[in-house]
Design a protein around this motif. Sequence first.
Motif, PDB file in Angstrom:
ATOM      1  N   ALA A  91       1.596  14.716   5.116  1.00  0.00           N
ATOM      2  CA  ALA A  91       1.391  16.256   4.645  1.00  0.00           C
ATOM      3  C   ALA A  91       0.555  16.448   3.809  1.00  0.00           C
ATOM      4  O   ALA A  91      -0.115  17.774   3.307  1.00  0.00           O
ATOM      5  CB  ALA A  91       3.292  16.849   3.835  1.00  0.00           C
ATOM      6  N   SER A  92       0.727  15.954   2.509  1.00  0.00           N
ATOM      7  CA  SER A  92      -0.601  15.806   1.635  1.00  0.00           C
ATOM      8  C   SER A  92      -1.788  15.610   2.290  1.00  0.00           C
ATOM      9  O   SER A  92      -2.916  16.145   1.762  1.00  0.00           O
ATOM     10  CB  SER A  92      -0.489  14.961   0.268  1.00  0.00           C
ATOM     11  OG  SER A  92      -1.576  14.582  -0.453  1.00  0.00           O
ATOM     12  N   ALA A  93      -2.274  14.920   2.995  1.00  0.00           N
ATOM     13  CA  ALA A  93      -3.674  14.900   3.981  1.00  0.00           C
ATOM     14  C   ALA A  93      -3.641  15.879   4.913  1.00  0.00           C
ATOM     15  O   ALA A  93      -4.925  16.376   4.752  1.00  0.00           O
ATOM     16  CB  ALA A  93      -3.298  13.739   4.931  1.00  0.00           C
ATOM     17  N   LEU A  94      -2.628  16.219   5.539  1.00  0.00           N
ATOM     18  CA  LEU A  94      -2.308  17.800   6.017  1.00  0.00           C
ATOM     19  C   LEU A  94      -3.381  19.083   5.770  1.00  0.00           C
ATOM     20  O   LEU A  94      -3.945  19.759   5.814  1.00  0.00           O
ATOM     21  CB  LEU A  94      -1.604  18.243   7.649  1.00  0.00           C
ATOM     22  CG  LEU A  94      -1.312  17.567   8.074  1.00  0.00           C
ATOM     23  CD1 LEU A  94       0.447  16.965   9.066  1.00  0.00           C
ATOM     24  CD2 LEU A  94      -2.252  17.680   9.216  1.00  0.00           C
ATOM     25  N   LEU A  95      -2.445  18.970   4.272  1.00  0.00           N
ATOM     26  CA  LEU A  95      -2.867  20.495   3.518  1.00  0.00           C
ATOM     27  C   LEU A  95      -4.312  19.765   2.907  1.00  0.00           C
ATOM     28  O   LEU A  95      -4.836  21.420   2.685  1.00  0.00           O
ATOM     29  CB  LEU A  95      -1.751  19.672   2.185  1.00  0.00           C
ATOM     30  CG  LEU A  95      -0.676  20.428   2.316  1.00  0.00           C
ATOM     31  CD1 LEU A  95       0.495  19.952   0.843  1.00  0.00           C
ATOM     32  CD2 LEU A  95      -0.452  21.840   2.541  1.00  0.00           C
ATOM     33  N   GLY A  96      -4.289  19.324   2.509  1.00  0.00           N
ATOM     34  CA  GLY A  96      -6.159  18.348   2.196  1.00  0.00           C
ATOM     35  C   GLY A  96      -6.873  19.083   3.813  1.00  0.00           C
ATOM     36  O   GLY A  96      -8.267  19.756   3.088  1.00  0.00           O
ATOM     37  N   ALA A  97      -7.055  18.633   4.676  1.00  0.00           N
ATOM     38  CA  ALA A  97      -7.647  18.724   5.445  1.00  0.00           C
ATOM     39  C   ALA A  97      -7.444  20.535   5.891  1.00  0.00           C
ATOM     40  O   ALA A  97      -8.373  21.364   6.387  1.00  0.00           O
ATOM     41  CB  ALA A  97      -6.739  18.284   7.144  1.00  0.00           C
ATOM     42  N   LEU A  98      -5.974  21.235   5.834  1.00  0.00           N
ATOM     43  CA  LEU A  98      -5.853  22.663   6.116  1.00  0.00           C
ATOM     44  C   LEU A  98      -7.043  23.605   4.562  1.00  0.00           C
ATOM     45  O   LEU A  98      -7.650  24.522   5.411  1.00  0.00           O
ATOM     46  CB  LEU A  98      -4.565  22.474   5.864  1.00  0.00           C
ATOM     47  CG  LEU A  98      -4.342  24.611   6.070  1.00  0.00           C
ATOM     48  CD1 LEU A  98      -4.740  24.292   8.153  1.00  0.00           C
ATOM     49  CD2 LEU A  98      -2.728  24.063   6.438  1.00  0.00           C
ATOM     50  N   ALA A  99      -7.296  23.179   3.716  1.00  0.00           N
ATOM     51  CA  ALA A  99      -7.331  23.557   2.620  1.00  0.00           C
ATOM     52  C   ALA A  99      -9.481  23.761   3.099  1.00  0.00           C
ATOM     53  O   ALA A  99     -10.033  24.866   2.922  1.00  0.00           O
ATOM     54  CB  ALA A  99      -6.956  22.880   1.663  1.00  0.00           C
ATOM     55  N   GLU A 100      -9.272  22.528   2.991  1.00  0.00           N
ATOM     56  CA  GLU A 100     -10.857  22.119   3.445  1.00  0.00           C
ATOM     57  C   GLU A 100     -11.736  23.014   4.827  1.00  0.00           C
ATOM     58  O   GLU A 100     -12.815  23.565   4.666  1.00  0.00           O
ATOM     59  CB  GLU A 100     -11.638  20.814   4.011  1.00  0.00           C
ATOM     60  CG  GLU A 100     -11.412  19.631   2.596  1.00  0.00           C
ATOM     61  CD  GLU A 100     -12.199  18.426   2.926  1.00  0.00           C
ATOM     62  OE1 GLU A 100     -11.668  18.045   3.787  1.00  0.00           O
ATOM     63  OE2 GLU A 100     -12.883  17.980   1.749  1.00  0.00           O
ATOM     64  N   LEU A 104     -11.563  26.111   1.062  1.00  0.00           N
ATOM     65  CA  LEU A 104     -10.730  25.665   0.121  1.00  0.00           C
ATOM     66  C   LEU A 104     -11.442  24.556  -0.566  1.00  0.00           C
ATOM     67  O   LEU A 104     -11.332  23.817   0.163  1.00  0.00           O
ATOM     68  CB  LEU A 104      -9.777  26.329  -0.207  1.00  0.00           C
ATOM     69  CG  LEU A 104      -9.673  27.720   0.000  1.00  0.00           C
ATOM     70  CD1 LEU A 104      -7.684  27.956   1.000  1.00  0.00           C
ATOM     71  CD2 LEU A 104     -10.100  28.509  -0.754  1.00  0.00           C
ATOM     72  N   PRO A 105     -11.147  24.384  -0.961  1.00  0.00           N
ATOM     73  CA  PRO A 105     -11.379  22.995  -2.445  1.00  0.00           C
ATOM     74  C   PRO A 105      -9.816  21.774  -1.417  1.00  0.00           C
ATOM     75  O   PRO A 105      -8.906  22.573  -1.401  1.00  0.00           O
ATOM     76  CB  PRO A 105     -11.262  23.252  -3.602  1.00  0.00           C
ATOM     77  CG  PRO A 105     -11.562  24.378  -4.208  1.00  0.00           C
ATOM     78  CD  PRO A 105     -11.696  25.070  -2.912  1.00  0.00           C
ATOM     79  N   ALA A 106     -10.039  21.018  -1.365  1.00  0.00           N
ATOM     80  CA  ALA A 106      -9.227  20.616  -0.203  1.00  0.00           C
ATOM     81  C   ALA A 106      -7.819  19.933  -1.156  1.00  0.00           C
ATOM     82  O   ALA A 106      -6.651  19.982  -0.822  1.00  0.00           O
ATOM     83  CB  ALA A 106      -9.840  18.784  -0.900  1.00  0.00           C
ATOM     84  N   SER A 107      -7.862  19.714  -2.519  1.00  0.00           N
ATOM     85  CA  SER A 107      -6.685  19.892  -3.712  1.00  0.00           C
ATOM     86  C   SER A 107      -5.677  21.532  -3.971  1.00  0.00           C
ATOM     87  O   SER A 107      -4.885  21.428  -4.360  1.00  0.00           O
ATOM     88  CB  SER A 107      -7.256  19.743  -5.201  1.00  0.00           C
ATOM     89  OG  SER A 107      -7.788  20.066  -6.043  1.00  0.00           O
ATOM     90  N   THR A 108      -6.409  22.567  -3.316  1.00  0.00           N
ATOM     91  CA  THR A 108      -5.711  23.745  -2.916  1.00  0.00           C
ATOM     92  C   THR A 108      -4.271  23.601  -3.239  1.00  0.00           C
ATOM     93  O   THR A 108      -3.131  24.237  -4.281  1.00  0.00           O
ATOM     94  CB  THR A 108      -6.799  24.788  -2.241  1.00  0.00           C
ATOM     95  OG1 THR A 108      -7.713  24.540  -2.636  1.00  0.00           O
ATOM     96  CG2 THR A 108      -6.215  26.305  -2.471  1.00  0.00           C
TER      97      THR A 108
END
Length: 291
Positions: A91-100, A104-108
């Motif tokens: 999930a963390s990897a998906l959220l980072g990729a989705l933000a980018e 948006l910054p990967a940490s959004t």
Amino acid sequence: QALHNLPVYVKRRFAGQGGSSMLGVVYSGSDVGEHELAYDPATKATARAWDYSRVRFKEGEGQNVQATAELASLDFEHVIDGLYERQNVVASALLGALAEALGLPASTFEAPFASGDMGTIRLIHYPGDHEVSLEDASADVGISPHTDFEAFTLQHQDSPGLQVLARDFERLSDTGLPWIDAPLGNKDGGEYIVMIGDVLERYTNGLLQATPHRVVRTTHSRRSIIRFNAVSPDTVIEPLEPFVTSDRPRAYTRCTMRLHMEMTMRNLELGLGSWDAATGTSRSARFVYEE
């Protein structure tokens, strides 16, 4: 499968308000008199589910020590929480990729997710015709159409039954909504279907749309593993600044994850549903909160 094969008297100890806050687990199903809540009030579902959450179900008072011992014999807590943690990595990897992907910054989305999300694992059994009880005889769906209340969902199914709604359909036709069969993925469970939930729709001011889906009633027995990825209970959910423009004015009201979850569940318990069958749209994703 071992969980779903437990005796009804054991399942009943985890049903409704009797769920174990010690383990964070609740059971629902017609076999214990706790039917799946209807997203579309005109439908009745066959789904029987074990729900586990690190946050949601651990806020109650139901300890059920005796029932907890039954699950301990299956090493339940170790297995299910281990799965939860591995899913967090995905999930963390998906959220980072989705933000980018959204610029948006990967940490959004990372902070509200990593600080203790209201996520849930659901282990669902949909009885086949050979398993249907008198309670299920009148059921017309596996689960009725809806969108998930959280940010996004990871879903694995062992046989056909899940359907998603084609995006941007213009209107209802004589043949109904354009539902599409979802793929199965590989047999070892290493592939998941990813579905957008209400939270990401609200964050992006509707740029991303929550995925309407349903499970049809099947003649065959069916099981699925679902992880609802939410954000922490007190996280404020509202359209983020980059998605609100003069051409795209703010279309969603402000709420918290806890409020959205509690309001949606309350509407289901009141028989109001969260799906508008007449228009083929989600009521939960677009729910208007007082600000």
